[in-house]
Design a protein around this motif. Structure first.
Motif, PDB file in Angstrom:
ATOM      1  N   TRP A   1      24.753  73.245 -54.166  1.00  0.00           N
ATOM      2  CA  TRP A   1      24.129  73.982 -55.254  1.00  0.00           C
ATOM      3  C   TRP A   1      24.816  73.642 -56.571  1.00  0.00           C
ATOM      4  CZ3 TRP A   1      19.751  76.610 -54.395  1.00  0.00           C
ATOM      5  CH2 TRP A   1      19.468  76.989 -53.079  1.00  0.00           C
ATOM      6  N   LEU A   2      23.994  73.316 -57.548  1.00  0.00           N
ATOM      7  CA  LEU A   2      24.495  73.110 -58.905  1.00  0.00           C
ATOM      8  C   LEU A   2      23.821  74.218 -59.709  1.00  0.00           C
ATOM      9  CD1 LEU A   2      25.974  71.065 -60.912  1.00  0.00           C
ATOM     10  CD2 LEU A   2      23.705  70.105 -61.287  1.00  0.00           C
ATOM     11  N   GLY A   3      24.561  75.321 -59.966  1.00  0.00           N
ATOM     12  CA  GLY A   3      23.906  76.488 -60.553  1.00  0.00           C
ATOM     13  C   GLY A   3      22.788  76.918 -59.630  1.00  0.00           C
ATOM     14  N   GLU A   4      21.604  77.078 -60.174  1.00  0.00           N
ATOM     15  CA  GLU A   4      20.486  77.530 -59.340  1.00  0.00           C
ATOM     16  C   GLU A   4      19.718  76.373 -58.723  1.00  0.00           C
ATOM     17  OE1 GLU A   4      18.495  79.672 -62.497  1.00  0.00           O
ATOM     18  OE2 GLU A   4      17.001  78.075 -62.736  1.00  0.00           O
ATOM     19  N   THR A   5      20.147  75.146 -58.960  1.00  0.00           N
ATOM     20  CA  THR A   5      19.415  74.004 -58.415  1.00  0.00           C
ATOM     21  C   THR A   5      20.088  73.499 -57.145  1.00  0.00           C
ATOM     22  OG1 THR A   5      20.648  72.272 -59.577  1.00  0.00           O
ATOM     23  CG2 THR A   5      18.845  73.318 -60.783  1.00  0.00           C
ATOM     24  N   LEU A   6      19.278  72.912 -56.276  1.00  0.00           N
ATOM     25  CA  LEU A   6      19.807  72.365 -55.022  1.00  0.00           C
ATOM     26  C   LEU A   6      19.700  70.844 -55.071  1.00  0.00           C
ATOM     27  CD1 LEU A   6      20.882  72.939 -52.150  1.00  0.00           C
ATOM     28  CD2 LEU A   6      18.503  72.953 -51.358  1.00  0.00           C
ATOM     29  N   LEU A   7      20.823  70.189 -54.862  1.00  0.00           N
ATOM     30  CA  LEU A   7      20.854  68.720 -54.932  1.00  0.00           C
ATOM     31  C   LEU A   7      21.230  68.115 -53.598  1.00  0.00           C
ATOM     32  CD1 LEU A   7      22.772  68.097 -58.286  1.00  0.00           C
ATOM     33  CD2 LEU A   7      20.358  68.609 -57.941  1.00  0.00           C
ATOM     34  N   GLU A   8      20.822  66.864 -53.430  1.00  0.00           N
ATOM     35  CA  GLU A   8      21.257  66.094 -52.265  1.00  0.00           C
ATOM     36  C   GLU A   8      21.950  64.839 -52.787  1.00  0.00           C
ATOM     37  OE1 GLU A   8      19.102  65.221 -48.248  1.00  0.00           O
ATOM     38  OE2 GLU A   8      18.339  63.864 -49.789  1.00  0.00           O
ATOM     39  N   ALA A   9      23.168  64.654 -52.360  1.00  0.00           N
ATOM     40  CA  ALA A   9      23.928  63.491 -52.837  1.00  0.00           C
ATOM     41  C   ALA A   9      23.438  62.250 -52.109  1.00  0.00           C
ATOM     42  CB  ALA A   9      25.412  63.701 -52.584  1.00  0.00           C
ATOM     43  N   THR A  10      23.002  61.246 -52.835  1.00  0.00           N
ATOM     44  CA  THR A  10      22.436  60.052 -52.191  1.00  0.00           C
ATOM     45  C   THR A  10      23.458  58.939 -52.054  1.00  0.00           C
ATOM     46  OG1 THR A  10      21.601  59.356 -54.335  1.00  0.00           O
ATOM     47  CG2 THR A  10      20.072  60.505 -52.886  1.00  0.00           C
ATOM     48  N   ARG A  11      24.164  58.633 -53.130  1.00  0.00           N
ATOM     49  CA  ARG A  11      25.199  57.593 -53.003  1.00  0.00           C
ATOM     50  C   ARG A  11      26.192  57.708 -54.150  1.00  0.00           C
ATOM     51  NH1 ARG A  11      24.818  53.159 -56.374  1.00  0.00           N
ATOM     52  NH2 ARG A  11      22.792  52.705 -57.304  1.00  0.00           N
ATOM     53  N   LEU A  12      27.324  57.047 -53.976  1.00  0.00           N
ATOM     54  CA  LEU A  12      28.312  57.034 -55.056  1.00  0.00           C
ATOM     55  C   LEU A  12      27.817  56.118 -56.173  1.00  0.00           C
ATOM     56  CD1 LEU A  12      31.706  56.790 -53.124  1.00  0.00           C
ATOM     57  CD2 LEU A  12      30.628  58.815 -54.114  1.00  0.00           C
ATOM     58  N   SER A  13      28.069  56.511 -57.394  1.00  0.00           N
ATOM     59  CA  SER A  13      27.768  55.614 -58.509  1.00  0.00           C
ATOM     60  C   SER A  13      28.807  54.503 -58.504  1.00  0.00           C
ATOM     61  CB  SER A  13      27.900  56.341 -59.848  1.00  0.00           C
ATOM     62  OG  SER A  13      27.074  57.469 -59.885  1.00  0.00           O
ATOM     63  N   VAL A  14      28.429  53.354 -59.036  1.00  0.00           N
ATOM     64  CA  VAL A  14      29.421  52.283 -59.206  1.00  0.00           C
ATOM     65  C   VAL A  14      29.657  52.113 -60.705  1.00  0.00           C
ATOM     66  CG1 VAL A  14      29.022  50.958 -57.125  1.00  0.00           C
ATOM     67  CG2 VAL A  14      27.536  50.597 -59.092  1.00  0.00           C
ATOM     68  N   PRO A  15      30.879  51.715 -61.043  1.00  0.00           N
ATOM     69  CA  PRO A  15      31.090  51.426 -62.470  1.00  0.00           C
ATOM     70  C   PRO A  15      30.193  50.267 -62.871  1.00  0.00           C
ATOM     71  CG  PRO A  15      33.052  50.875 -61.166  1.00  0.00           C
ATOM     72  CD  PRO A  15      32.045  51.426 -60.223  1.00  0.00           C
ATOM     73  N   CYS A  16      29.857  50.130 -64.123  1.00  0.00           N
ATOM     74  CA  CYS A  16      29.072  48.957 -64.508  1.00  0.00           C
ATOM     75  C   CYS A  16      29.557  48.372 -65.820  1.00  0.00           C
ATOM     76  CB  CYS A  16      27.583  49.267 -64.527  1.00  0.00           C
ATOM     77  SG  CYS A  16      27.079  50.342 -65.850  1.00  0.00           S
ATOM     78  N   ARG A  17      29.357  47.070 -65.923  1.00  0.00           N
ATOM     79  CA  ARG A  17      29.786  46.329 -67.111  1.00  0.00           C
ATOM     80  C   ARG A  17      29.071  46.857 -68.346  1.00  0.00           C
ATOM     81  NH1 ARG A  17      34.485  44.350 -66.183  1.00  0.00           N
ATOM     82  NH2 ARG A  17      34.572  43.014 -64.361  1.00  0.00           N
ATOM     83  N   HIS A  18      27.869  47.348 -68.129  1.00  0.00           N
ATOM     84  CA  HIS A  18      27.068  47.893 -69.214  1.00  0.00           C
ATOM     85  C   HIS A  18      27.821  49.009 -69.953  1.00  0.00           C
ATOM     86  CE1 HIS A  18      23.551  49.451 -71.203  1.00  0.00           C
ATOM     87  NE2 HIS A  18      23.540  50.565 -70.497  1.00  0.00           N
ATOM     88  N   ILE A  19      28.546  49.846 -69.200  1.00  0.00           N
ATOM     89  CA  ILE A  19      29.268  50.944 -69.855  1.00  0.00           C
ATOM     90  C   ILE A  19      30.432  50.396 -70.674  1.00  0.00           C
ATOM     91  CG2 ILE A  19      30.529  53.104 -69.531  1.00  0.00           C
ATOM     92  CD1 ILE A  19      28.912  53.736 -67.195  1.00  0.00           C
ATOM     93  N   GLU A  20      31.056  49.344 -70.171  1.00  0.00           N
ATOM     94  CA  GLU A  20      32.132  48.735 -70.968  1.00  0.00           C
ATOM     95  C   GLU A  20      31.570  48.213 -72.276  1.00  0.00           C
ATOM     96  OE1 GLU A  20      34.342  45.750 -68.802  1.00  0.00           O
ATOM     97  OE2 GLU A  20      35.748  47.310 -68.162  1.00  0.00           O
ATOM     98  N   GLU A  21      30.374  47.653 -72.196  1.00  0.00           N
ATOM     99  CA  GLU A  21      29.743  47.089 -73.387  1.00  0.00           C
ATOM    100  C   GLU A  21      29.429  48.201 -74.395  1.00  0.00           C
ATOM    101  OE1 GLU A  21      25.881  44.299 -74.255  1.00  0.00           O
ATOM    102  OE2 GLU A  21      26.200  45.003 -72.237  1.00  0.00           O
ATOM    103  N   ILE A  22      28.941  49.300 -73.894  1.00  0.00           N
ATOM    104  CA  ILE A  22      28.563  50.399 -74.784  1.00  0.00           C
ATOM    105  C   ILE A  22      29.791  51.075 -75.388  1.00  0.00           C
ATOM    106  CG2 ILE A  22      27.538  52.710 -74.850  1.00  0.00           C
ATOM    107  CD1 ILE A  22      25.427  51.796 -72.960  1.00  0.00           C
TER     108      ILE A  22
END
Ligand code: FES
Lengths: 174, 318
Positions: free
Chosen positions: A118-139
């Motif tokens: 539960w995230l507050g009143e919402t229900l989530l299902e974790a699908t996979r871990l995020s991976v770091p990306c080069r795009h974020i380094e660029e930004i």
């Protein structure tokens, strides 16, 4: 900002049944590359995404990757990682810079893949871990790819929508 | 799914203004007025023009003005076509993709004085810098603008000219000014920069040859070549299932070359750790550089986002 946030009434004391965490920051952006904007509350739509965000399914404009993923409707990140990044790598990364939507404290994100919570009143299902990306380094212009390996956040699907607010509780649904 | 990955920031042209001396100012903004990616004063962006040309222009608005990118473009009738396309074909409302801003000048904390020398339309990167310094009062500055007669961006420069921060030198009346006199004495607390025609830049380089290199900046109109790995070699990708041949330029990633060639490759990290771009290879000698494939897997697969080739030709199972 991190120093004053960490530990300020975090969810200790509720650890007997696993963990309980808290929502510290919320961010979204309508299109790839644009700066993320902080919000006090965001609206999660079941099966689709965050209202106004680039990963909302059906919004063709927002995907950096060209394969919109059903399992990436909302993304979470640990506040503890930002603290560790500053401590271990001397890199100050703001909660708007990691480009995930929800920054939480006290939630073991890496252990949640395949589980519901539960995230507050919402229900989530974790699908996979995020991976770091080069795009974020660029930004961001910061060398965060390596330090974020294995702690780059969590991608989730929205099972039950609703409003999530800063300060909301995050808790296990299993 | 036919969508292509998004590689540019989507902007629309929200304003086009005449700015004197054959120059127009173009204002680009997010369609919903969202803030744009931040930039340093004097940074530049690539415009992906509707006719397929990609051209680089300096941003000339103040970085704190984060909802717009303003560029000044002089129409060059004999140029390579970018300025003509912008002047003649682009209208308000047109969608233009732009790159993330690059470069720019940052006066370090120890800089107390800046001297900028601009030739004609070369004033654009310094306009942004001047507006930034005027607002933050971080360092004292003077901008020398050398023109034949007409001042480009006169309306934008007007207030700064009045304050004496911008000095206009008209060569048609007073001849060429002495650059050495304009920049004055070098010192660790002074930063100088120049942007203009090649001849002016060469003079400037001579005049500042003995200065500390970190305090001298030169902006050339032709965008500087990207920094390449000096050992990087171009190679050819051959796609076994279609027979297509794709060239990978020196310094380009295999992934970028494949995508440019219209090949649909999934990506996520673009850094060799997630496996999304895994591709089989059949012949050749890949240089792997990923951090997840086992030695056994490397005999069959590679990660297109980071892998290179040790031979002229690499055959992929695509
Ligand atoms: S995109 Fe992640 S390994 Fe290539």
């Amino acid at each position: 900002m991190l120093d004053t946030t960490i530990g300020a009434g975090s969810a200790q004391g509720a650890t007997q049944l696993g963990w309980t965490g808290v929502v510290r920051f919320l961010h979204f952006t309508p299109r790839a590359f644009l700066p993320m904007r902080a919000a006090e509350a965001i609206a999660l739509v079941a099966g689709r995404g965050i209202e106004g965000d680039r990963y909302m399914i059906g919004n063709e404009e927002g995907f950096y990757s060209h394969k919109p993923e059903e399992g990436r409707q909302v993304t979470l990140f640990e506040l503890e990682t930002l603290v560790a990044l500053k401590r271990d790598a001397g890199i100050e990364l703001g909660p708007e810079e990691h480009r995930r939507n929800v920054t939480v404290e006290g939630v073991p994100l890496n252990h949640l893949v395949g589980r519901r919570f539960w995230l507050g009143e919402t229900l989530l299902e974790a699908t996979r871990l995020s991976v770091p990306c080069r795009h974020i380094e660029e930004i961001t212009g910061k060398a965060i790819f390596d330090p974020l390996i294995n702690r780059s956040g969590l991608n989730c699907r929205i099972l039950q929508g609703g409003i999530v607010r800063v300060g909301d509780t995050v808790r296990n649904a299993a | 799914m036919t969508a292509r990955p998004i590689t540019t920031v989507k902007t629309i042209v929200t304003g086009i203004e005449e700015a004197g001396a054959g120059t127009k100012l173009f204002t680009l903004a997010d369609p919903d007025q969202w803030e744009l990616p931040p930039f340093k004063p004097g940074a530049h962006i690539d415009l992906h023009l509707p006719n397929g040309l990609v051209r680089t222009y300096s941003l000339c608005n103040e970085p704190a003005d984060n909802a717009r990118y303003v560029i000044a473009v002089k129409r060059e009738a004999e140029g390579r076509g970018g300025s003509r396309a912008l002047h003649d074909d682009v209208r308000v409302g047109e969608v233009i993709g732009v790159s993330l801003p690059r470069g720019g000048l940052e006066a370090g904390a120890d800089i107390a004085r800046c001297v900028f020398v601009a030739g004609g339309i070369g004033v654009t990167p310094f306009l942004s810098m001047a507006l930034h310094l005027a607002r933050t009062k971080q360092a004292d500055f003077k901008l020398h603008l050398i023109v034949r007669e007409e001042v480009p961006l006169a309306a934008q420069l007007g207030p700064l000219i009045k304050e004496g921060r911008v000095v206009v030198h008209r060569t048609s009346r007073t001849g060429r000014p002495d650059l050495a006199a304009l920049v004055g004495e070098g010192g660790s607390a002074t930063m100088v920069a120049c942007c203009g025609p090649e001849g002016m830049i060469d003079d400037f380089e001579r005049v500042t040859a003995a200065w500390p290199a970190a305090n001298v900046h030169i902006e050339r109109f032709i965008a500087a070549a990207p920094v390449l790995d000096p050992d990087a070699q171009p190679f050819t990708l051959s796609l076994s299932r279609t027979g297509t041949e794709i060239q990978v330029r020196a310094g380009q990633t295999m992934l970028a070359a494949l995508q440019e060639g219209g090949i649909d490759i999934a990506t996520s990290c673009c850094g060799g750790i997630c496996g999304a771009c895994k591709v089989g290879w059949l012949e050749g000698k890949p240089v792997h550089r990923d951090r997840i494939l086992s030695p056994y897997e490397r005999e069959r697969y590679l990660m297109a986002c980071v892998a290179g080739s040790d031979a002229d030709r690499l055959v992929l199972d695509l």
